[in-house]
Each structure stands twice: as C-alpha cells, then as structure tokens.
Design an enzyme around this catalytic site. Structure first.
Site, PDB file in Angstrom:
ATOM      1  N   TYR A   1       7.366  89.576 -50.916  1.00  0.00           N
ATOM      2  CA  TYR A   1       8.478  89.886 -51.818  1.00  0.00           C
ATOM      3  C   TYR A   1       8.609  88.806 -52.896  1.00  0.00           C
ATOM      4  O   TYR A   1       8.042  87.725 -52.767  1.00  0.00           O
ATOM      5  CB  TYR A   1       9.776  90.001 -51.014  1.00  0.00           C
ATOM      6  CG  TYR A   1      10.053  88.794 -50.156  1.00  0.00           C
ATOM      7  CD1 TYR A   1      10.652  87.663 -50.710  1.00  0.00           C
ATOM      8  CD2 TYR A   1       9.706  88.755 -48.814  1.00  0.00           C
ATOM      9  CE1 TYR A   1      10.900  86.543 -49.946  1.00  0.00           C
ATOM     10  CE2 TYR A   1       9.955  87.628 -48.028  1.00  0.00           C
ATOM     11  CZ  TYR A   1      10.552  86.525 -48.604  1.00  0.00           C
ATOM     12  OH  TYR A   1      10.788  85.409 -47.874  1.00  0.00           O
TER      13      TYR A   1
ATOM     14  N   SER B   1      10.535  77.894 -49.541  1.00  0.00           N
ATOM     15  CA  SER B   1       9.327  78.714 -49.516  1.00  0.00           C
ATOM     16  C   SER B   1       9.642  79.988 -48.769  1.00  0.00           C
ATOM     17  O   SER B   1      10.730  80.140 -48.211  1.00  0.00           O
ATOM     18  CB  SER B   1       8.204  77.969 -48.797  1.00  0.00           C
ATOM     19  OG  SER B   1       8.496  77.926 -47.414  1.00  0.00           O
ATOM     20  N   LYS B   2       8.653  80.874 -48.731  1.00  0.00           N
ATOM     21  CA  LYS B   2       8.876  82.125 -48.017  1.00  0.00           C
ATOM     22  C   LYS B   2       9.184  81.850 -46.547  1.00  0.00           C
ATOM     23  O   LYS B   2       9.836  82.628 -45.893  1.00  0.00           O
ATOM     24  CB  LYS B   2       7.666  83.033 -48.143  1.00  0.00           C
ATOM     25  CG  LYS B   2       7.656  83.679 -49.514  1.00  0.00           C
ATOM     26  CD  LYS B   2       6.662  84.771 -49.671  1.00  0.00           C
ATOM     27  CE  LYS B   2       6.755  85.282 -51.111  1.00  0.00           C
ATOM     28  NZ  LYS B   2       5.590  85.957 -51.580  1.00  0.00           N
ATOM     29  N   ARG B   3       8.681  80.734 -46.063  1.00  0.00           N
ATOM     30  CA  ARG B   3       8.941  80.418 -44.657  1.00  0.00           C
ATOM     31  C   ARG B   3      10.201  79.588 -44.489  1.00  0.00           C
ATOM     32  O   ARG B   3      10.671  79.368 -43.395  1.00  0.00           O
ATOM     33  CB  ARG B   3       7.748  79.652 -44.062  1.00  0.00           C
ATOM     34  CG  ARG B   3       6.580  80.537 -43.689  1.00  0.00           C
ATOM     35  CD  ARG B   3       5.311  79.723 -43.527  1.00  0.00           C
ATOM     36  NE  ARG B   3       4.984  78.977 -44.746  1.00  0.00           N
ATOM     37  CZ  ARG B   3       4.404  79.506 -45.818  1.00  0.00           C
ATOM     38  NH1 ARG B   3       4.095  80.777 -45.841  1.00  0.00           N
ATOM     39  NH2 ARG B   3       4.139  78.781 -46.897  1.00  0.00           N
TER      40      ARG B   3
END
Ligand code: GLU
Length: 517
Positions: free
Chosen positions: A15, A252-254
């Site tokens: 995303y 971040s995405k994480r």
C-alpha cells in the site's frame, strides 16, 4: 529554462504509506510551483513482489490525495508506456548498447557462488564487492556458456573513482565507487534492475528533478555512473529527510506506517493530510502552518527542505509497540491517535474553514456509518441534521468524531450517572428546584412552539431570579439537568437542537435520578 519535470515512481508491492505519499506530494507541489509537469511511473519490475491489487491501491490513494498526474498510467503522454513492465525492450536495447561499447558484460556466476563469496568476505569483516570474475570473458567464452544454456546477468563495468552527488537538500556528498564494484543492471530473468531502469526511464522521460527519500541517496552514485556511460546529463537530485515516528524510530511498512487510506477512513480530509505532510521536512517562508493546497502549490520549494528527520507525531507508537497499525481496524487505530497532534489541530482548522456545503457533503458518509440518524433524515435537506452538524463542527478534529456526538441527539436518552454523580452540581440541594423551575419555564411556552436559542436564554435568566442563584452553579446545574452531561455545546444552542420534547424528557429523568439518589 527547460520545463521542470518531476516524477513519482512507486513500486506496486504494497500500500501507499506516508513516506511514499510525502514523496509524491513534494514532486507534485514542486512541479506545480514551477509550472512544470508531474509524471507518474510504475516501477513494477520486481515480478515476485509487484501485484495488480497494489497498483490499483496506490493509484486510488494518489487520486484521493488529489495529485493529478500530467503523464502516466491511465492518462497517457508522449513518453509512455509508464509501467516499467511495458518498457523491457528499452532496457534491452540500451543494455545491448552498453555491451557493444564494453561498458557492460554478461556474468555467468551463479547465485550460490556469489552468496558463498559474500559470506566469506563478511566473515572476514570486509564489505562485499563483486570480484570481477566474468569481467574479461572473451566473446568465444561468452558464446560457449550461452550455448550450454547457462543463465546470466548483465553487469555494469565500473571504474574506481570518486563521485560527487550535488544534492538540493543534502548538499555535496562524496562516494567512492571502489566500494560499489560492477553491479547488476539486468537480472537473469531479463528484468532490469532498479538502478539501471530508473536511469533509462528518467532520461527518456526528460525528468529534470528527482525528488525522493534520503534512503535512495546511496543508490545515486550507481545511477550517475550509468548516466555517464551513456553520455547523458543527470537530473537535479533532491533527497528529502526521513520520517520518524513518535518513538524517534524510522517509519516503515513494518513500523508505525499505515495505508494512506486509513486517514481518509478516520475522517481526515485530503486537504488536511496534504497540509500536514507538506510540513514534514518543508516549511513555508512565512512560517505558516495552516495552508490550503493552492498556497502550497505556489509556495513549495524543495530547496527549502530540511536535512533533519521529520516526525510523524500522529500515533502513540509507545502505546502501539506490539501492534501492527497497518493491520488493525479503523476503530482500533483511532485509539492510538494522539488527541492533541498537529494533524488534529490542522484538521480542526480545515473543518471549520470549509464552506458549509462542502463540510456537509464530506461528513454525510460518516453520519451514515454512525447509524443513529434515520436513513430518511440523512441528507442535506434535513434542516435539523444540518443545524446539528454545523453546530458541532468546531468541536471536530476529524469527521469521524461525529460518532461521539450524534447519539446524544438521536438515540434514546441514556444518562451516565458515573460521569456526574459526584459533581457539586448534582449534589447541590438546589438541583431539583432548578430543574423544575426550568420545566415550568418551558411549560409556559405555547404548545408546538419551538424551543429557540433565545427562549432558552430567557428561561435561564428567569430560573436564576426565581431560585436566586447565578453564574456557574446556575449554568452548570441547568446544563446537567437538561442534558445529563457536564460538557457539550453552548447550552442555548444545544437545547434548541435537542428540541423541547427531548429536553422535557431529560429534565424529568434527571429529577427522578436525583430523587432516587
Ligand atoms: N521505485 C522506487 C521506490 O519505490 C523509486 C525510487 C526513485 O524514486 O528513484 O522506492
């Protein structure tokens, strides 16, 4: 001066989150401020990780944010195609040219062999650089290996030198290419590597300014080497600072990032979110914070961006330490928002300053999802709903917060005794007489007459005289008696919106509660 052309080049592998969205915004704003063009290019050469679903998700997010691209997928343009997977012939053509000019060569080293060598170097505490095994293969050797059906990559032949990246944000940064070595430009599946494809595309698309996250700064010397090999002029570089979360760790995405669409679903408008993101690393020359997109479009300059990291202080990441914010529901996500964030402050400003019509239009979907307003009344023609929404707007930091207020006006009265039981106003011996005096005031109004703002004011004054109290005890006592709450809208407005029947019902119930206590 040639026309300024910027681009946003997302890889559709997930995303769009605030890091990518801010890069897109800065490219968009810079192009608009300089009366140039904003190009969208999809970098989908990672066959394993790129998905069609992600491509649509990224485009939907960009559309919601409102960055209309002048060239790109679904729009077209003179420099297309705009998806890297449709440009493979261009990468091949250019790689052939580099091979012919001996600036690149086929490499037959297997992944296993390379991994082994890498581990050996690492075990010795040394940085890994390709050892150049296939650098000097003769044409015959190459043909033989190809005839044997051996897979190969194509490597760029680099030479040890110093490269200076002249960056609009980071200043001059020096790199030593000896530590880079001969890097892969075409993978064994025939797909171009990022550092190579990006150069071919940026050059063929006439990109003048590459604005992207500082994480890509270390890729820039490789890209400059490719520009040099073709004899092309590199664009202007602008590597913008990284974004950290409220815990000072890189977002971040994480970690701490959510899909951009989560902000839409929480009830932030794109206007608000763009305003907030523009301030992540950039500041207006006058120090303004609350700004409309039009102002940003004329004032933004990437040269004013700061080198230091900017903080996305929206979610309480200490509280959310064990939570993947990208996976939770919107209701859950809301619990991690800092109530007093800059985003909320800006959002409240934008909600207050929107035209009434636009505000109503934008909030209606949220009204729908609260589910307490009858379907037939959920429209712009309903005067009572519109008045309620307009009175509440100053209190809203997000459109989604309307759910905290609407039940009070539409659901059956359900006083929360624990909220006021111990308050001096409920404890006061005047409470019942105050409430009953107000009921009598309302009772004097003719049947069917509306409980207007003015009638409430007159009523409060009359009650004050009759019971002989004034100030806070009068206003707070009456607030509690008529609404069952100690907080809320300005009382005359509140009661006008509740309407006479509901007010009578509330006062009666509150009196009964007091008598039971
Ligand atoms: N596809 C790259 C990314 O998503 C683009 C980097 C660049 O802007 O050059 O990070």
């Amino acid at each position: 001066m040639p026309e300024i052309r910027t681009r946003f080049a997302p890889s559709p592998t997930g995303y769009l989150h605030v890091g990518g969205a801010r890069t897109a915004l800065f490219n968009y704003l810079y192009a608009r401020a300089k009366k140039g063009k904003f190009i969208l290019r999809i970098e989908d050469t990672d066959q394993v990780r790129s998905t069609e679903a992600s491509y649509h998700q990224v485009l939907d997010s960009l559309r919601w944010l409102g960055y209309e691209w002048d060239e790109g997928p679904e729009v077209g343009g003179a420099h297309g195609p705009y998806r890297q997977s449709e440009r493979l012939h261009l990468y091949k053509e250019h790689a052939d040219r580099l091979i012919n000019e001996k600036k690149a060569y086929p490499c037959f080293c297997s992944t296993e062999e390379l991994d082994r060598k890498k581990k050996q170097r690492e075990a010795m505490g040394l940085p890994y650089v390709y050892d150049g095994k296939c650098r000097s293969l003769s044409e015959t050797e190459v043909s033989e290996k190809k005839a044997q059906g051996l897979e190969h990559t194509i490597r760029f032949r680099s030479s040890a030198k110093e490269i200076l990246v002249d960056d609009m944000v980071q200043g001059s940064v020096r790199f030593d290419t000896a530590l880079i070595g001969d890097f892969i430009i075409v993978k064994s599946d025939g797909f171009a590597s990022y550092n190579y494809a990006v150069v071919i595309d940026d050059h063929l698309m006439d990109i003048t300014h590459v604005i992207r996250g500082v994480g890509h700064l270390s890729n820039t010397p490789r890209q400059i080497m490719v520009y040099d090999a073709f004899g092309w002029k590199p664009p202007q570089w602008a590597h913008v600072s990284e974004i950290v979360g409220s815990d000072h760790k890189k977002l971040s995405k994480r970690h701490g990032a959510t899909p951009i669409t989560a902000f839409r679903d929480l009830g932030y408008t794109a206007r608000t979110f763009n305003n907030y993101m523009a301030l992540l690393g950039w500041s207006s020359p006058e120090g303004h914070e609350y700004m409309a997109l039009e102002e940003l479009k004329s004032q933004f300059d990437v040269a004013r961006c700061s080198k230091s990291p900017s903080m996305f202080d929206v979610f309480d990441l200490e509280k959310a330490a064990d939570v993947d914010l990208a996976q939770v529901t919107i209701a859950e996500l809301e619990k991690y928002l800092f109530p007093k964030s800059k985003l909320n402050w800006l959002s409240n400003q934008h909600i207050r300053n929107t035209s009434e019509t636009q505000y109503i239009e934008e909030i209606l979907p949220f009204v729908h999802s609260v589910g307490v307003v009858p379907e037939a009344e959920t429209n712009v023609q309903n005067e009572r709903l519109v008045s309620i929404l307009l009175s509440l707007r100053v209190y809203l930091d997000t459109l989604g917060q309307i759910k905290e207020y609407l039940p009070d006006f539409y659901a059956p009265f359900a006083p929360r005794a624990e909220d006021f039981r111990d308050s001096e106003y409920f404890q006061s011996e005047n409470f019942v007489s105050l409430a009953e005096a107000f009921l009598r005031q309302i009772g004097q109004m003719t049947q069917g007459e509306k409980l207007t703002h003015d009638a409430v004011k007159t009523g409060i004054q009359a009650v004050g005289k009759e019971i002989n109290i004034k100030g806070k005890p009068l206003f707070m006592g009456l607030r509690l008696a008529t609404t069952g709450r100690l907080t809320g809208l300005e009382l005359p407005v509140y009661l006008e919106l509740l309407g006479r029947e509901r007010v009578v019902e509330r006062v009666t119930k509150m009196v009964a509660l007091k008598k039971e206590a």
